[in-house]
Design an enzyme around this catalytic site. Structure first.
Site, PDB file in Angstrom:
ATOM      1  N   ASP A 270       0.843  -1.194   0.000  1.00 43.57           N
ATOM      2  CA  ASP A 270       0.000   0.000   0.000  1.00 43.57           C
ATOM      3  C   ASP A 270       0.881   1.247   0.000  1.00 43.57           C
ATOM      4  O   ASP A 270       1.890   1.312   0.724  1.00 43.57           O
ATOM      5  CB  ASP A 270      -0.914   0.033   1.223  1.00 43.57           C
ATOM      6  CG  ASP A 270      -1.877   1.202   1.189  1.00 43.57           C
ATOM      7  OD1 ASP A 270      -2.914   1.093   0.505  1.00 43.57           O
ATOM      8  OD2 ASP A 270      -1.568   2.236   1.818  1.00 43.57           O
ATOM      9  N   LEU A 271       0.520   2.217  -0.836  1.00 44.86           N
ATOM     10  CA  LEU A 271       1.252   3.492  -0.887  1.00 44.86           C
ATOM     11  C   LEU A 271       0.731   4.392   0.221  1.00 44.86           C
ATOM     12  O   LEU A 271      -0.412   4.861   0.175  1.00 44.86           O
ATOM     13  CB  LEU A 271       1.069   4.132  -2.262  1.00 44.86           C
ATOM     14  CG  LEU A 271       1.695   5.518  -2.475  1.00 44.86           C
ATOM     15  CD1 LEU A 271       3.195   5.501  -2.196  1.00 44.86           C
ATOM     16  CD2 LEU A 271       1.430   6.007  -3.899  1.00 44.86           C
ATOM     17  N   ASP A 314      -4.450   2.457  -4.545  1.00 44.02           N
ATOM     18  CA  ASP A 314      -3.056   2.611  -4.113  1.00 44.02           C
ATOM     19  C   ASP A 314      -2.471   1.298  -3.602  1.00 44.02           C
ATOM     20  O   ASP A 314      -1.458   1.299  -2.897  1.00 44.02           O
ATOM     21  CB  ASP A 314      -2.959   3.697  -3.034  1.00 44.02           C
ATOM     22  CG  ASP A 314      -3.876   3.441  -1.842  1.00 44.02           C
ATOM     23  OD1 ASP A 314      -4.589   2.412  -1.863  1.00 44.02           O
ATOM     24  OD2 ASP A 314      -3.893   4.255  -0.904  1.00 44.02           O
TER      25      ASP A 314
END
Length: 391
Positions: A270-271, A314
């Protein structure tokens, strides 16, 4: 007593010009000779006709064998090699080459050859249209027959300059009115190729030309189909595979791992802070950050073994065949550090990983990796959390 009048022999004037008996005999012999000549001619005619039929049958059989050979495949290389071998076999030759046209660059490329000396091969790898044997044939679209290299024509041709060859035939490989390539055949004998050979080769050349055309169309169609398939399973922003392909690939890998008993690990990435990054710098910069994650993943995994995916928004996923938990941890840390080096203001990666339990379902496997990612994220982000497998 009545006297019978005497008449001269026909054709004479009667006074010393009467044809002699010897002349008549000579005329008769000439007539007989002419009759015998005609009889002999008529006697040999059926044999000549039969030989012509046999010769034509052999030609048709040769064309049929070559047509059958080239129609068995849609692979261009296979077609060219098989065509050359079969033509050489039919004509009992040892030397030949096939060139294909490159319309964009107005040249011909040597694709396959048999028996040519290395220096000739090197010099004729690329031949401009209009030059040498293949170039002249391609330009004019007509066969080229050089019966004796000693005649002194075409001296710029590297084949003709080579002392081992004495004669050559060049045949256009045509389809739909276009020269797709050129077949060049060579012999150490002068006058090896006659007009009958040329007629046969032109017919064969048409068959090969059609096969080349079909192979090109198939390759073009296959390339287009492959491109469309790739587009259907690729994320346009990052270039990674998309979510739909992720599940297809994961199911295949799990099934294979169960059969062959090797480990499979899964990473979910996950960003961190993407929303804040977008709000501060705009969505174009946010897209750059997502591409940065893809670059970090691609640079850190094994090509043609591991697979990276944009899972959605994301989030990203990486399937790692043949990697246990500890090996997957090394990959995850490599991805995290690589992205960290990009120094994208306030962003980082939270990564969850787990190793496959052969007894669990696909969704359970994904859920454990996803949960591990949230543990990493809720612990401050920019870290990797390893969720142990169930067994």
């Amino acid at each position: 007593m009545t006297k019978i009048p005497q008449h001269p022999i026909a054709g004479s004037s009667g006074s010393g010009n009467t044809a002699s008996f010897e002349e008549l005999l000579e005329q008769l012999e000439q007539a007989r000779a002419e009759i015998q000549r005609l009889e002999k001619l008529m006697h040999g005619y059926p044999e000549q006709l039969e030989e012509k039929v046999r010769e034509r049958t052999r030609e048709l059989e040769a064309v049929n064998r070559i047509a059958t050979t080239v129609s068995r495949s849609l692979n261009l290389d296979t077609i060219l090699r098989a065509s050359l071998e079969k033509v050489l076999e039919v004509l009992d030759l040892r030397f030949g080459a096939v060139f294909l046209t490159d319309e964009k660059n107005s040249e011909l490329n040597l694709m396959v050859q048999r028996g040519l000396p290395d220096d000739v091969v090197e010099e004729m790898r690329v031949s401009p249209v209009g030059e040498d044997c293949p170039g002249i044939v391609a330009l004019k679209g007509e066969p080229l027959l050089i019966s004796d290299f000693q005649d002194g024509n075409h001296n710029n041709n590297p084949i003709i300059r080579h002392k081992m060859f004495k004669s050559m035939a060049g045949i256009p490989l045509e389809s739909k009115g276009k020269v797709r390539g050129v077949l060049c055949l060579l012999s150490r004998q002068a006058d090896r190729f006659g007009e009958e050979d040329l007629k046969l080769l032109v017919t064969i050349g048409s068959e090969i030309g059609v096969a080349i055309e079909n192979a090109w169309l198939y390759e073009k169609s296959w390339t287009h189909s492959k491109k469309m398939e790739e587009l259907s399973m690729t994320d346009s922003l990052t270039g990674l595979f998309n979510r739909r392909h992720f599940y297809r690939r994961l199911k295949e890998e799990i099934a294979r791992a169960r059969r062959q008993n090797y480990p499979v690990s899964l990473l979910v990435v996950d960003l961190d802070n993407l929303k804040e990054y977008n709000d501060k710098l705009g969505h174009l910069k946010g897209d750059e950050a997502l591409r940065g994650v893809a670059q970090a993943i691609t640079a850190s995994i094994r090509q043609d073994v591991d697979s990276g995916f944009r899972y959605g928004g994301d989030e990203f996923a990486i399937i790692l065949p043949y990697s246990d938990g500890s090996e997957a941890m090394e990959v995850a840390e490599r991805i995290r550090r690589t992205f960290e080096e990009f120094a994208l203001d306030g962003t980082s990666l939270s990564i969850g990983l787990t190793e496959l339990d052969y007894e669990e379902e696909v969704d359970d496997f994904v859920s454990r990796a996803d949960t591990a990612m949230y543990v990493a994220k809720n612990s401050g982000g920019n870290q990797v959390h390893h969720a142990e497998k169930n067994s």
